[in-house]
Design an enzyme around this catalytic site. Structure first.
Site, PDB file in Angstrom:
ATOM      1  N   GLU A 197       0.866  -1.178   0.000  1.00 21.24           N
ATOM      2  CA  GLU A 197       0.000   0.000   0.000  1.00 21.24           C
ATOM      3  C   GLU A 197       0.906   1.232   0.000  1.00 21.24           C
ATOM      4  O   GLU A 197       1.778   1.349   0.869  1.00 21.24           O
ATOM      5  CB  GLU A 197      -0.901   0.018   1.233  1.00 21.24           C
ATOM      6  CG  GLU A 197      -1.880   1.189   1.234  1.00 21.24           C
ATOM      7  CD  GLU A 197      -2.788   1.198   2.447  1.00 21.24           C
ATOM      8  OE1 GLU A 197      -3.564   2.176   2.588  1.00 21.24           O
ATOM      9  OE2 GLU A 197      -2.714   0.259   3.261  1.00 21.24           O
ATOM     10  N   ARG A 251       5.752 -12.735   9.682  1.00 23.38           N
ATOM     11  CA  ARG A 251       6.347 -11.456   9.339  1.00 23.38           C
ATOM     12  C   ARG A 251       7.671 -11.293  10.081  1.00 23.38           C
ATOM     13  O   ARG A 251       7.937 -11.984  11.058  1.00 23.38           O
ATOM     14  CB  ARG A 251       5.408 -10.299   9.695  1.00 23.38           C
ATOM     15  CG  ARG A 251       5.120 -10.163  11.173  1.00 23.38           C
ATOM     16  CD  ARG A 251       4.299  -8.918  11.474  1.00 23.38           C
ATOM     17  NE  ARG A 251       5.072  -7.715  11.218  1.00 23.38           N
ATOM     18  CZ  ARG A 251       4.535  -6.494  11.181  1.00 23.38           C
ATOM     19  NH1 ARG A 251       3.240  -6.327  11.363  1.00 23.38           N
ATOM     20  NH2 ARG A 251       5.279  -5.440  10.950  1.00 23.38           N
ATOM     21  N   LYS A 307       4.031   0.813   9.954  1.00 18.34           N
ATOM     22  CA  LYS A 307       4.108   2.050   9.170  1.00 18.34           C
ATOM     23  C   LYS A 307       3.420   3.197   9.894  1.00 18.34           C
ATOM     24  O   LYS A 307       3.834   4.346   9.777  1.00 18.34           O
ATOM     25  CB  LYS A 307       3.508   1.844   7.778  1.00 18.34           C
ATOM     26  CG  LYS A 307       4.480   1.237   6.796  1.00 18.34           C
ATOM     27  CD  LYS A 307       4.076   1.455   5.347  1.00 18.34           C
ATOM     28  CE  LYS A 307       3.009   0.506   4.929  1.00 18.34           C
ATOM     29  NZ  LYS A 307       2.742   0.591   3.464  1.00 18.34           N
TER      30      LYS A 307
END
Length: 562
Positions: A35, A260, A270
């Site tokens: 994104e 992750r 983020k």
């Protein structure tokens, strides 16, 4: 880019089995779908290496797709930075750069299909009411009072939503799934919301935008992805992924989740990284303390070292924290092989060699890299006045201190043996200068009579020195897991107040005055450094410490725990 040996993990085992059964006609097609709402970080690097690496190893394809369905947080700056980072890491998407916004019209048509099949409806509940109706992990949700609208009414309302007739947040399109489903994401997920926000690619054409769960699976399907690889936090999203594609009767990729990357002394959210930038706690997304790919690049990391790190940590099914020392060791090992050695004095103390002729200077031969004989040698100037590190002198040396002290003889790297004869102090009693003598018979650093000294110091000729700023970067957070905080505090309470020390009067070999931005060196005895690609100029050289010569952080931590 060098090709790495094909690795085996649970994902490649799935792919191998799919190839055996010809599940996707012998194809392997992955994608990396960030994104564009921030800069990529080291966790994204793991996903990039995994997705592009699998495509490379299986002679398949990997797309780069911007998941740009939320215009409130997305910018072209982020799009450009993502493409730069992927290319810098050594991967190429060819002609397969896509955007979820490429599919907005088709996504709308698919939503209409679901409405016509009675699998989606327009709901007038607001966001708070939807949450209230959703229920809990132990209690089923309640059906929306708008759930049984007719297909015709839903089609009319959805078209009017697109036409801009209704206010933001007043209506959404939801899937008609199961309000008692144990997976909360299956309790009539929201597929579309009204949002009057200009999009960085489509402008003001749309006032309704698809949600991630709706757009992602259809985008994968449109692009013919075979294996949709994502991190574990999307495990629950697999259910709506499968449901939507099943209801549409569309081509169906397989979603596979892996653990992750969590890195010690680092945050990889983020949202949190954006907060650090906006609050001015760092200088920007490329601040060398940031775990962003651009931050590592500015600090002097190489794409090879990051790819090596991603290879070393492997692919797992369980989340864990990887020690940042492992990442540092990857760049340290590479630079030990490749970086040119130079001499730099970060905290200079002047030394006057009293028996060296005042009007004389000479060039001494220095080795560029003992690990690489082909790197050859260089000439470094030597003169009567030099600088050494202030820490390399003690007026009253402790036990096992083998460097310079009054009356003691040491070796100057590539130069001569010197002996300290006098100490000059200022009015405060601080040492400001040393007087030494040298033995001219020890040129090159060895004594013809065979005598030995225990200390070898690096140095820089005062007359020829290049003055520079050197920035000593350290971990941004003091805690191994910065997200662990005391009550009433947040992750910023764990920021390291000593994460940057800027030294402005450092003395470097004269050759470094014109060091190309981004060039990497080993400052002998001090660590690995990089000419700052943003701030460094010939008029004012600036160097960033990439990593120390050895891992000292763990020892410091243990000492602090005692």
């Amino acid at each position: 880019m060098e090709t790495s040996k094909k690795t085996s993990n649970f994902i490649t085992e799935i792919i191998d089995e799919d190839l055996k059964t010809n599940k996707y006609g012998g194809r392997v097609h992955t994608r990396f779908p960030p994104e564009p709402n921030g800069y990529l970080h080291i966790g994204h690097a793991k996903s990039i290496c995994l997705n592009f690496g699998i495509a490379r190893d299986y002679e398949g394809l990997c797309n780069l797709r911007m998941d740009d369905t939320n215009p409130t947080r997305e910018e072209m700056e982020y799009v450009r930075s993502i493409m730069e980072d992927v290319k810098w890491l050594g991967f190429d998407w060819g002609d397969r750069l896509y955007y979820a916004s490429d599919y907005f019209e088709r996504l709308y048509e698919y939503a209409v299909q679901l409405i016509k099949k009675g699998k989606a409806y327009v709901c007038d509940l607001n966001a708070d009411q939807i949450r209230e109706y959703r229920g809990t992990l132990t209690e089923p949700g309640k059906e929306s009072p708008y759930r049984d609208r007719s297909i015709e009414e839903n089609l009319d309302l959805f078209e009017r939503m697109r036409g801009g007739e209704f206010e933001d947040g007043s209506r959404v399109l939801r899937g008609k799934i199961d309000m008692a489903h144990p997976n909360m994401l299956m309790r009539d997920s929201v597929f579309y919301r009204i949002m009057r926000q200009s999009h960085h690619r489509t402008g003001d054409k749309w006032c309704i935008y698809p949600m991630y769960d709706f757009a992602h699976c259809i985008s994968d399907s449109i692009e013919g992805i075979t294996h949709s690889i994502c991190t574990l936090e999307f495990e629950n999203n697999r259910a709506p992924y499968d449901w939507i594609l099943d209801q549409l009767g569309a081509y169906h990729p397989q979603q596979i989740e892996f653990a992750r990357l969590n890195l010690s002394h680092t945050v990889l959210s983020k949202r949190k990284l954006l907060r650090l930038v906006k609050e001015g706690r760092v200088s920007g997304w490329d601040d060398p303390r940031m775990p962003t790919i651009s931050g590592f690049r500015r600090r002097g990391y190489t794409p090879e070292s990051i790819r090596k790190f991603c290879d070393v940590i492997g692919v797992a099914k369980m989340n864990s924290i990887v020690d940042i020392a492992l990442l540092e060791n990857c760049i340290r090992e590479e630079l030990n092989r490749t970086a040119q050695r130079v001499m730099a004095v970060l905290r200079p103390l002047k030394v006057v060699i009293t028996n060296y002729p005042e009007d004389t200077e000479e060039e001494l031969e220095a080795i560029n890299n003992p690990e690489d004989p082909s790197a050859g040698t260089r000439k470094v100037p030597f003169s009567r006045e030099i600088y050494i590190e202030r820490d390399d002198f003690r007026e009253e040396p402790p036990k096992k201190f083998f460097r310079l002290a009054p009356g003691r003889e040491v070796r100057l790297r590539y130069a001569y043996f010197i002996t300290c004869t006098d100490v000059v102090k200022d009015e405060n009693g601080d040492v400001v200068e040393l007087r030494c003598t040298y033995d001219p018979e020890t040129r090159g650093g060895d004594a013809p009579d065979g005598r030995k000294v225990k200390g070898t110091l690096h140095w820089v000729s005062a007359k020829h020195a290049c003055e520079a700023e050197v920035r000593l970067w350290d971990h941004l957070f003091t805690k191994r897991d910065p997200n662990e905080t005391e009550e009433g505090q947040d992750f910023t309470s764990n920021l390291n107040p000593d994460s940057l020390e800027a030294l402005t009067s450092c003395k470097l070999e004269p050759s470094l005055k014109n060091a190309p931005p981004g060039s990497r060196y080993q400052f002998e005895r001090l660590g690995y450094f990089c000419a700052d690609p943003v701030d460094s100029t010939p008029e004012k050289p600036v160097f960033n410490r990439t990593v120390s010569l050895r891992d000292t952080w763990a020892k410091i931590e243990k000492k602090g725990e005692k």
